[in-house]
Motif scaffolding. Structure first.
Motif, short mmCIF file in Angstrom:
data_model
loop_
_atom_site.label_atom_id
_atom_site.label_comp_id
_atom_site.label_asym_id
_atom_site.label_seq_id
_atom_site.Cartn_x
_atom_site.Cartn_y
_atom_site.Cartn_z
N LEU A 22 6.68 2.21 8.94
CA LEU A 22 5.54 1.50 8.38
C LEU A 22 6.00 0.39 7.44
O LEU A 22 5.41 -0.69 7.40
CB LEU A 22 4.63 2.48 7.63
CG LEU A 22 3.29 1.93 7.16
CD1 LEU A 22 2.50 1.39 8.33
CD2 LEU A 22 2.50 2.99 6.43
N TRP A 23 7.08 0.64 6.71
CA TRP A 23 7.64 -0.39 5.84
C TRP A 23 8.12 -1.58 6.67
O TRP A 23 7.91 -2.74 6.32
CB TRP A 23 8.78 0.18 5.00
CG TRP A 23 9.52 -0.83 4.17
CD1 TRP A 23 10.75 -1.35 4.40
CD2 TRP A 23 9.05 -1.43 2.96
NE1 TRP A 23 11.08 -2.24 3.42
CE2 TRP A 23 10.06 -2.31 2.52
CE3 TRP A 23 7.87 -1.31 2.21
CZ2 TRP A 23 9.93 -3.08 1.37
CZ3 TRP A 23 7.74 -2.08 1.06
CH2 TRP A 23 8.77 -2.94 0.66
N ASP A 24 8.75 -1.31 7.78
CA ASP A 24 9.23 -2.36 8.68
C ASP A 24 8.06 -3.17 9.23
O ASP A 24 8.15 -4.39 9.38
CB ASP A 24 10.02 -1.74 9.83
CG ASP A 24 10.59 -2.78 10.78
OD1 ASP A 24 11.11 -3.79 10.28
OD2 ASP A 24 10.52 -2.58 12.00
N VAL A 25 6.95 -2.50 9.50
CA VAL A 25 5.77 -3.18 10.00
C VAL A 25 5.20 -4.12 8.94
O VAL A 25 4.82 -5.26 9.24
CB VAL A 25 4.70 -2.15 10.43
CG1 VAL A 25 3.36 -2.82 10.67
CG2 VAL A 25 5.15 -1.41 11.68
N MET A 26 5.12 -3.66 7.70
CA MET A 26 4.46 -4.43 6.65
C MET A 26 5.33 -5.57 6.12
O MET A 26 4.82 -6.65 5.81
CB MET A 26 4.06 -3.50 5.49
CG MET A 26 3.14 -2.36 5.90
SD MET A 26 1.63 -2.93 6.71
CE MET A 26 0.86 -3.82 5.37
N VAL A 27 6.64 -5.35 6.04
CA VAL A 27 7.51 -6.38 5.45
C VAL A 27 7.66 -7.57 6.38
O VAL A 27 7.70 -8.72 5.96
CB VAL A 27 8.89 -5.77 5.10
CG1 VAL A 27 9.87 -6.86 4.69
CG2 VAL A 27 8.73 -4.74 4.00
N ALA A 28 7.77 -7.32 7.69
CA ALA A 28 7.84 -8.38 8.71
C ALA A 28 9.06 -9.28 8.52
O ALA A 28 8.99 -10.49 8.70
CB ALA A 28 6.57 -9.20 8.70
N LYS A 29 10.21 -8.67 8.18
CA LYS A 29 11.43 -9.46 8.09
C LYS A 29 11.83 -10.05 9.43
O LYS A 29 12.45 -11.11 9.50
CB LYS A 29 12.58 -8.59 7.55
CG LYS A 29 12.48 -8.25 6.07
CD LYS A 29 13.71 -7.46 5.64
CE LYS A 29 13.63 -7.14 4.15
NZ LYS A 29 14.83 -6.35 3.70
#
Length: 378
Positions: A336-343
């Motif tokens: 979910l962190w990967d989804v929200m950060v969108a690096k």
């Protein structure tokens, strides 16, 4: 033999547990939706409400049900987090319904802040369109694999309104033009919304006045219309050029879902604004015609998001990503962190600038192996 039997039993139990959880989720959502509808009907029947209160209550019900359906789909993907490179884009697309519906519902409640809330919706709308393109490109295998495959095809006939142009050669420049066309929309859409706020504060926005050359609304609407046309033309061109590679993904339904939201949010608001300027929509009570215009657009979006949420449930189903491996079900930490950060999107923008522009004039050049989300500095 005992360990193998135990492992097979464990996997069977996990599969059964997942299927039961999904069935329970759908059953609970259905019961809650029916219960909420009964409560809404009783509330409307037992109380004397203004048209605004009726619209606000009905929109709130649609917003809650749409959010339940979308979050259930997101949770289903999180339980089957097996292909994060693909699923992170799907989750971002699924988040579009809660963001749009909650934003529209708040805009209906706080009529004076509706224009400011539109900025959030416009920014995420452009972000979702690029994520859909990234989903298609990642499914193919990234930039390098895509260029290698499309170079095997012949020249591609340009679509309307560029059908007068000579056929396009499918190479790294075609892929760059598709990326650049979508990136410009991701930049222009929120910037146009921000300029709308600034010009509204300065008193020169004049929403809906298509015939005033001094109104900023005319120019911003034209700019957004051109930008979204370029972006969709590029997206359709990319889809047609790679449709034989995308068949296992079943992209037509997904594309229709994304296009429907963007089409409704833009042209619907333009049509309602035109009705306001033709005096079909007039002041009512303490609501001005402009506030009724924005309120009606927000109400329709809340209702439409419920239909879009149901369509998303089928078009972006988590079924192809499910597994019977219990260890895979626990690998959602950081997902979910990967989804929200969108690096990954930021890296892809840097990669596009760093690797494509220097090779623009070379007809045989191909980008180095790259998947969206890898560090562009490599």
């Amino acid at each position: 033999f005992d360990s193998l039997l135990c492992m097979r039993w464990h996997r069977w139990r996990t599969r059964r547990l997942c299927s039961h959880l999904i069935t329970i989720d759908k059953l609970v959502m259905g019961l809650l939706a029916i219960l909420g509808l009964l409560v809404l009907c009783l509330y409307l029947l037992l109380n004397t409400l203004t048209p605004h209160e009726v619209a606000f209550s009905a929109a709130g019900y649609c917003c809650c049900v749409a959010c339940m359906i979308s979050f259930a789909g997101i949770l289903s993907h999180m339980r089957s987090w097996n292909l994060p490179l693909l699923q992170r884009y799907i989750v971002r697309i699924l988040l579009m319904v809660p963001i749009f519906s909650i934003d529209s519902w708040l805009g209906l409640r706080f009529k004076s802040a509706a224009l400011y809330l539109d900025l959030v919706r416009d920014a995420y709308e452009a972000f979702v369109l690029y994520n859909f393109f990234a989903l298609l490109l990642t499914f193919i295998g990234g930039d390098y694999a895509c260029v290698q495959e499309i170079q095997k095809e012949g020249p591609f006939a340009c679509l309307f309104p560029l059908c007068w142009c000579p056929p396009c050669v499918l190479d790294h420049r075609f892929l760059f033009m598709c990326k650049a066309s979508l990136l410009q929309f991701m930049a222009i859409k929120p910037l146009a919304a921000a300029f709308a706020l600034i010009t509204e504060a300065c008193g020169v926005y004049d929403q809906g006045n298509f015939f005033n050359p001094k109104a900023a609304y005319v120019y911003l609407t034209f700019l957004v219309n051109v930008s979204v046309t370029i972006a969709f033309t590029a997206l359709v061109s990319f889809f047609l050029a790679t449709r034989h590679l995308l068949e296992p993904l079943h992209p037509v339904g997904k594309f229709c879902c994304v296009k429907a939201v963007i089409f409704l949010s833009f042209w619907q608001s333009v049509l309602i604004t035109l009705l306001e300027k033709l005096n079909v929509i007039q002041d009512a009570g303490d609501w001005t015609a402009e506030q009724i215009n924005m309120g009606l657009a927000n109400f329709l979006l809340c209702v439409e998001m419920l239909a879009i949420a149901v369509a998303h449930n089928y078009a972006f189903s988590a079924t192809p990503y499910k597994t019977a491996d219990p260890e895979q079900l626990l690998q959602t930490q950081g997902g979910l962190w990967d989804v929200m950060v969108a690096k990954d999107i930021a890296h892809d923008v840097l990669f596009t600038i760093h690797h494509y522009l220097p090779t623009w004039g070379r007809q045989t050049a191909t980008p180095p192996p790259h998947r969206i989300g890898e560090d562009a500095a490599d």
